[in-house]
Design a protein around this motif. Structure first.
Motif, PDB file in Angstrom:
ATOM      1  N   GLN A 154      -4.769   6.254  -3.004  1.00  0.00           N
ATOM      2  CA  GLN A 154      -3.911   7.398  -3.314  1.00  0.00           C
ATOM      3  C   GLN A 154      -4.243   8.016  -4.667  1.00  0.00           C
ATOM      4  O   GLN A 154      -4.126   9.233  -4.851  1.00  0.00           O
ATOM      5  N   PHE A 155      -4.666   7.194  -5.630  1.00  0.00           N
ATOM      6  CA  PHE A 155      -4.885   7.669  -7.000  1.00  0.00           C
ATOM      7  C   PHE A 155      -6.302   7.337  -7.451  1.00  0.00           C
ATOM      8  O   PHE A 155      -6.721   6.177  -7.389  1.00  0.00           O
ATOM      9  N   ARG A 213       0.830  -1.208   0.000  1.00  0.00           N
ATOM     10  CA  ARG A 213       0.000   0.000   0.000  1.00  0.00           C
ATOM     11  C   ARG A 213       0.866   1.261   0.000  1.00  0.00           C
ATOM     12  O   ARG A 213       1.923   1.291   0.620  1.00  0.00           O
ATOM     13  N   PHE A 214       0.370   2.286  -0.672  1.00  0.00           N
ATOM     14  CA  PHE A 214       1.125   3.531  -0.819  1.00  0.00           C
ATOM     15  C   PHE A 214       1.570   4.082   0.536  1.00  0.00           C
ATOM     16  O   PHE A 214       2.741   4.428   0.721  1.00  0.00           O
ATOM     17  N   GLU A 215       0.663   4.156   1.471  1.00  0.00           N
ATOM     18  CA  GLU A 215       0.976   4.743   2.780  1.00  0.00           C
ATOM     19  C   GLU A 215       2.055   3.944   3.494  1.00  0.00           C
ATOM     20  O   GLU A 215       2.988   4.509   4.080  1.00  0.00           O
ATOM     21  N   SER A 274       5.521   4.225   1.609  1.00  0.00           N
ATOM     22  CA  SER A 274       6.115   5.521   1.908  1.00  0.00           C
ATOM     23  C   SER A 274       6.694   5.537   3.325  1.00  0.00           C
ATOM     24  O   SER A 274       7.786   6.070   3.552  1.00  0.00           O
ATOM     25  N   ASP A 320      -2.409   2.201  -6.131  1.00  0.00           N
ATOM     26  CA  ASP A 320      -3.253   2.143  -4.927  1.00  0.00           C
ATOM     27  C   ASP A 320      -4.422   3.108  -5.072  1.00  0.00           C
ATOM     28  O   ASP A 320      -4.234   4.330  -5.174  1.00  0.00           O
ATOM     29  N   ALA A 373       2.147   0.178  -5.109  1.00  0.00           N
ATOM     30  CA  ALA A 373       1.802   1.432  -4.426  1.00  0.00           C
ATOM     31  C   ALA A 373       1.331   2.491  -5.412  1.00  0.00           C
ATOM     32  O   ALA A 373       0.433   3.288  -5.107  1.00  0.00           O
ATOM     33  N   ASN A 374       1.897   2.477  -6.610  1.00  0.00           N
ATOM     34  CA  ASN A 374       1.528   3.460  -7.626  1.00  0.00           C
ATOM     35  C   ASN A 374       0.202   3.140  -8.309  1.00  0.00           C
ATOM     36  O   ASN A 374      -0.267   3.912  -9.149  1.00  0.00           O
ATOM     37  N   ARG A 401       4.268   6.499 -12.991  1.00  0.00           N
ATOM     38  CA  ARG A 401       3.309   5.908 -12.047  1.00  0.00           C
ATOM     39  C   ARG A 401       2.689   4.637 -12.592  1.00  0.00           C
ATOM     40  O   ARG A 401       2.663   3.594 -11.931  1.00  0.00           O
ATOM     41  N   ARG A 447       1.477  12.170  -7.034  1.00  0.00           N
ATOM     42  CA  ARG A 447       2.569  11.952  -6.069  1.00  0.00           C
ATOM     43  C   ARG A 447       2.969  10.476  -6.045  1.00  0.00           C
ATOM     44  O   ARG A 447       2.790   9.781  -5.054  1.00  0.00           O
ATOM     45  N   HIS A 448       3.502   9.994  -7.149  1.00  0.00           N
ATOM     46  CA  HIS A 448       3.887   8.589  -7.245  1.00  0.00           C
ATOM     47  C   HIS A 448       5.212   8.339  -6.516  1.00  0.00           C
ATOM     48  O   HIS A 448       5.902   9.276  -6.080  1.00  0.00           O
TER      49      HIS A 448
END
Length: 415
Positions: free
Chosen positions: A340-341, A54-56, A59, A337, A334-335, A298, A355-356
């Protein structure tokens, strides 16, 4: 694992990280969707590895100083380090001098000594140079009936740029392709065959000897290039690169500055040609080249994953990752997800914000990101302007057989 498959067992997932799978590599996104929705923090016990998607969470791992690159910084001082064979020591020595695999303060030092090559001022100076190269390569493509965009353009452009930055003579650029691919396989870490070991050791010895000789030449006859700049710094500073560090840094810049940018340009062009109207849209609005680059990064990330090691017990996504355990963070997942997107599986060259994590984040954010972005933007804008009717000759992508780097071996087009 087919595109239609929606569930994956741990044995199948472990196999994906242990060996190349053509079916999975052709379309990894159903697998990534499964990870995001069902197993965002997955433990592969037999591999002592966690998979974070997952993106979060990705990161968080990339930014948290508790997740390190060097195994010795993650385990007690008295714990024995893994040994390497005598024949593999040249390769291990090379990788140990890559800033990519170092933690602070060594990483900070190595990065700081070469960061001047990627400043905004340097990028402005390089713009006309890269544009001239792009125009020259486009001229060459125009003379071919069915050019391979990878060989004729996407590979050649970043190789010329990074070779010129380093000070490599034009007649030696062709040497870099096999060397670069060899180290791309090292970074993937999947193939352990005797043939792979032999090829890697040979590539390490050859490229080390090449840069050792080039550095010696620049000591006596400096020029306007990065190697000469680094040697000049040795005359002025007490904290400088050793010769082995300089050789390793040149190799890293070559591999990272070329392998990923080739994939960025090739992936972006295929996406533009696969989506009806997107190339025409870019031709009509050249300023979209910058956002098109970001969306290609992304949507089809040139680097699909990277790794860290937990230096303490850390909770991520409700799971506890133990000290010394390896964490594979899935940049490609994540890119995509949805948290996020918006519509993550839709390719939109005007997407904003975007914000990839294609260049990672945190202390190891890609040093060459400004150069890759500039090369990608100029490459796409030039192609869209010169060849607005360009199209693919085959709908089936020819992917490089590498689970870490995602890019094409060939991309034949009609102009």
């Amino acid at each position: 694992m087919s595109k239609q498959q929606t569930s994956f067992d741990k044995a199948g997932i472990a196999a994906w990280f242990a060996a190349y799978s053509d079916d999975m590599h052709r379309d990894p996104y159903p697998f990534y969707r499964y990870l995001l929705e069902q197993e965002p923090v997955l433990h592969l016990e037999e591999r002592w590895t966690w998979i974070v998607s997952r993106f979060e969470d990705v990161s968080r791992v990339l930014k948290d100083p508790l997740f390190v690159r060097e195994y010795r910084n993650a385990v007690p001082e008295n714990q024995e380090m893994p040994s390497v064979s005598a024949e593999w020591k040249p390769v291990d020595g090379m990788l140990n001098n890559w800033m990519l695999f170092r933690d602070a303060p060594a990483h900070t030092r190595l990065r700081g000594l070469v960061s001047h090559a990627f400043t905004p001022r340097t990028m402005e100076r390089l713009k006309p140079v890269i544009q001239e190269i792009a125009d020259f390569l486009a001229d060459g493509m125009a003379e071919q009936s069915r050019p391979d965009l990878i060989a004729s353009y996407a590979f050649t452009l970043p190789v010329i740029v990074i070779a010129d930055l380093l000070g490599v003579p034009s007649e030696d650029r062709a040497l870099f392709r096999n060397w670069s691919h060899a180290f791309a396989k090292v970074l993937e870490g999947v193939d352990q065959s005797p043939q792979y070991v032999e090829q890697t050791i040979r590539a390490t010895n050859e490229i080390s000897a090449y840069f050792k000789d080039l550095i010696a030449q620049r000591r006596t006859s400096p020029r306007e290039d990065m190697i000469s700049d680094l040697l000049a710094a040795q005359e002025e500073q007490s904290d400088v690169l050793t010769e082995q560090e300089m050789i390793a840094t040149c190799v890293l810049l070559l591999v990272a500055g070329h392998e990923t940018t080739v994939n960025l340009i090739g992936n972006a062009v295929r996406l533009l040609l696969s989506e009806p109207g997107e190339l025409a849209r870019l031709s009509e609005r050249p300023k979209l080249a910058a956002t098109a680059v970001e969306e290609a990064l992304r949507y089809e990330s040139p680097v699909q994953m990277t790794g860290r090691i937990a230096s303490a017990d850390v909770e991520i996504g409700g799971r506890t990752i133990r000290r010394g355990q390896f964490v594979q963070v899935m940049l490609g997942a994540a890119n995509r997800d949805a948290a996020q997107f918006a519509e993550p599986d839709r390719f939109d060259i005007a997407r904003q914000p975007n914000r990839h994590l294609a260049f990672a984040t945190g202390a190891h954010f890609c040093l060459g990101a400004p150069l890759a972005r500039l090369e990608g933007e100029i490459a796409l804008r030039t192609l869209a302007s010169r060849f607005p009717n360009m199209r693919l000759t085959d709908d089936k992508p020819d992917w490089q057989p590498n689970i870490l780097f995602r890019g094409h071996r060939t991309l034949p087009v009609l102009l």
